[in-house]
Design an enzyme around this catalytic site. Sequence first.
Site, PDB file in Angstrom:
ATOM      1  N   THR A  95       0.855  -1.188   0.000  1.00 52.17           N
ATOM      2  CA  THR A  95       0.000   0.000   0.000  1.00 52.17           C
ATOM      3  C   THR A  95       0.893   1.242   0.000  1.00 52.17           C
ATOM      4  O   THR A  95       2.110   1.144   0.168  1.00 52.17           O
ATOM      5  CB  THR A  95      -0.921   0.032   1.241  1.00 52.17           C
ATOM      6  OG1 THR A  95      -0.101   0.056   2.418  1.00 52.17           O
ATOM      7  CG2 THR A  95      -1.838  -1.177   1.293  1.00 52.17           C
ATOM      8  N   LYS A 124       7.775   1.812   3.405  1.00 48.88           N
ATOM      9  CA  LYS A 124       8.851   2.298   4.277  1.00 48.88           C
ATOM     10  C   LYS A 124       8.359   2.748   5.650  1.00 48.88           C
ATOM     11  O   LYS A 124       9.110   2.706   6.627  1.00 48.88           O
ATOM     12  CB  LYS A 124       9.569   3.458   3.575  1.00 48.88           C
ATOM     13  CG  LYS A 124      10.415   3.004   2.420  1.00 48.88           C
ATOM     14  CD  LYS A 124      10.516   4.042   1.334  1.00 48.88           C
ATOM     15  CE  LYS A 124       9.311   4.001   0.433  1.00 48.88           C
ATOM     16  NZ  LYS A 124       9.393   4.812  -0.766  1.00 48.88           N
ATOM     17  N   GLU A 148      12.985  -6.119   1.318  1.00 53.89           N
ATOM     18  CA  GLU A 148      14.053  -5.715   0.393  1.00 53.89           C
ATOM     19  C   GLU A 148      13.691  -4.445  -0.386  1.00 53.89           C
ATOM     20  O   GLU A 148      14.530  -3.591  -0.634  1.00 53.89           O
ATOM     21  CB  GLU A 148      14.344  -6.867  -0.588  1.00 53.89           C
ATOM     22  CG  GLU A 148      15.509  -6.621  -1.507  1.00 53.89           C
ATOM     23  CD  GLU A 148      16.795  -6.290  -0.744  1.00 53.89           C
ATOM     24  OE1 GLU A 148      17.209  -7.088   0.099  1.00 53.89           O
ATOM     25  OE2 GLU A 148      17.366  -5.211  -0.983  1.00 53.89           O
ATOM     26  N   VAL A 151      14.431  -0.200   0.455  1.00 50.78           N
ATOM     27  CA  VAL A 151      15.638   0.585   0.168  1.00 50.78           C
ATOM     28  C   VAL A 151      16.167   0.168  -1.199  1.00 50.78           C
ATOM     29  O   VAL A 151      16.435  -1.012  -1.430  1.00 50.78           O
ATOM     30  CB  VAL A 151      16.732   0.352   1.242  1.00 50.78           C
ATOM     31  CG1 VAL A 151      17.958   1.212   0.953  1.00 50.78           C
ATOM     32  CG2 VAL A 151      16.199   0.651   2.638  1.00 50.78           C
ATOM     33  N   GLU A 208       6.625   9.451  -4.816  1.00 51.46           N
ATOM     34  CA  GLU A 208       5.656   9.002  -3.817  1.00 51.46           C
ATOM     35  C   GLU A 208       4.297   9.637  -4.102  1.00 51.46           C
ATOM     36  O   GLU A 208       4.197  10.653  -4.807  1.00 51.46           O
ATOM     37  CB  GLU A 208       6.116   9.447  -2.420  1.00 51.46           C
ATOM     38  CG  GLU A 208       7.399   8.810  -1.962  1.00 51.46           C
ATOM     39  CD  GLU A 208       7.300   7.304  -1.857  1.00 51.46           C
ATOM     40  OE1 GLU A 208       6.489   6.810  -1.076  1.00 51.46           O
ATOM     41  OE2 GLU A 208       8.035   6.609  -2.567  1.00 51.46           O
ATOM     42  N   ASP A 219      11.568  10.618   2.237  1.00 50.17           N
ATOM     43  CA  ASP A 219      11.704   9.257   1.722  1.00 50.17           C
ATOM     44  C   ASP A 219      13.127   8.741   1.985  1.00 50.17           C
ATOM     45  O   ASP A 219      13.306   7.627   2.487  1.00 50.17           O
ATOM     46  CB  ASP A 219      11.375   9.239   0.225  1.00 50.17           C
ATOM     47  CG  ASP A 219      11.632   7.896  -0.402  1.00 50.17           C
ATOM     48  OD1 ASP A 219      10.832   6.972  -0.167  1.00 50.17           O
ATOM     49  OD2 ASP A 219      12.657   7.750  -1.108  1.00 50.17           O
ATOM     50  N   LYS A 223      14.561   5.704   4.556  1.00 53.86           N
ATOM     51  CA  LYS A 223      15.507   4.649   4.157  1.00 53.86           C
ATOM     52  C   LYS A 223      16.745   4.653   5.056  1.00 53.86           C
ATOM     53  O   LYS A 223      17.271   3.594   5.413  1.00 53.86           O
ATOM     54  CB  LYS A 223      15.872   4.828   2.683  1.00 53.86           C
ATOM     55  CG  LYS A 223      14.671   4.558   1.774  1.00 53.86           C
ATOM     56  CD  LYS A 223      14.891   5.043   0.369  1.00 53.86           C
ATOM     57  CE  LYS A 223      13.688   4.754  -0.514  1.00 53.86           C
ATOM     58  NZ  LYS A 223      13.699   5.481  -1.775  1.00 53.86           N
ATOM     59  N   GLY A 320      10.465   2.259  -9.339  1.00 60.44           N
ATOM     60  CA  GLY A 320       9.891   1.766 -10.602  1.00 60.44           C
ATOM     61  C   GLY A 320       9.016   0.550 -10.380  1.00 60.44           C
ATOM     62  O   GLY A 320       9.132  -0.149  -9.372  1.00 60.44           O
TER      63      GLY A 320
HETATM   64  N1  HSE Z   1       9.742   7.785  -4.318  1.00 55.56           N
HETATM   65  C1  HSE Z   1      10.827   6.878  -4.147  1.00 55.56           C
HETATM   66  C2  HSE Z   1      11.999   7.350  -4.976  1.00 55.56           C
HETATM   67  C3  HSE Z   1      10.379   5.521  -4.574  1.00 55.56           C
HETATM   68  O1  HSE Z   1      11.820   8.255  -5.780  1.00 55.56           O
HETATM   69  O2  HSE Z   1      13.106   6.838  -4.825  1.00 55.56           O
HETATM   70  C4  HSE Z   1      11.209   4.409  -4.045  1.00 55.56           C
HETATM   71  O3  HSE Z   1      11.251   4.364  -2.670  1.00 55.56           O
END
Ligand code: HSE
Length: 338
Positions: A95, A124, A148, A151, A208, A219, A223, A320
């Site tokens: 989600t 995340k 996995e 990140v 996102e 974001d 990570k 992606g």
């Molecule tokens: N929005 C994130 C990015 C997607 O652009 O890296 C992957 O976490």
Amino acid sequence: MRLLIVGFGTVGQGLAELLIEKKQQLHDIHKLDVTVVGIADMLKGSVYNDDGIDLATALEAAKANKPLGELPNAYDGDALSMIKAAKADMMVEATYTDIKTGKPATGHIRAALENGMHVTTTNKGPLALYYHELAQLAEAKGVKFLFEGTVMSGSPVLNLIRETLAGSDISEIKGILNGTTNYILSEMEEGNSYEDALKKAQELGYAEAVPDADVLGWDALAKVTILAAAGFGARVKPDDFPCKGITEITAEAIAEAKARGKRFKLIGKVWREGNQVKGSVAPEEIDMSHPLAGIMGATNALTFATDTLGDVTIVGAGAGRIETGYSALVDIIHAGGK
Ligand code: HSE
């Protein structure tokens, strides 16, 4: 393996494509036959059948923006009720990410673990906020909790730390952790506007749902926190680390830095300092001769400083549809394959 997919957006659909495309390979090489028994999506609707749903039809409907609730095996209930009642071996939680609250994904993950399912998530929020609690619950239930895709999408990072670098002491992990901002900075250097680049990143499925999460650095911060918690065992939250995004970087600043042989990159890092684990997210001017300066577009890169191998750098996709769908596939193989 009986699989439940919760969240059927970009990532869930990417995984479904891979499950269809690689069905024979999964069977032949990994002795793994995956039956999707349910899909729950807050916007698209839900389907469930103990004997398996028709994945190709569900994928076709989702791509055509047709409600899943109009398909055979429509399920009239929310994701949580499906997870609690489902007869499944594993749940994929894909989600949308809410980095501030971790909702609703954390509730889905708790329920699936409680119900004895392995879990893989690309989300995340739950990891950055509740990693230790969820990992302990999984251990108590004797199931796998894998993530996995949180990140660098499907590029091996957490598997690398857990398995391949298992005998190494890692003192620092540093790199480009957000595809959208790296893409925007790359496009701006080419003379394109911030707005056009962000729009394109959204169209390509990198950004996102709430783009602030990318451009303000949240974001990348999530990570960094996941790497600190799952990689270094630290009991930390995103708010423990300073965070700055790319919104104050102008086209002029990018051109001026370039004239000095530098390039702006949004750098996330986590490192050990004595007994403490520190982390940060901030734009840095990187020298053009540095390997991270050459990472352009939505590509991500991370360098691990180790005691056994020196620096180990991994460069690869960070976002992606197929790239993140693949992260769930590799976790499914690790949980159920041979
Ligand atoms: N929005 C994130 C990015 C997607 O652009 O890296 C992957 O976490």
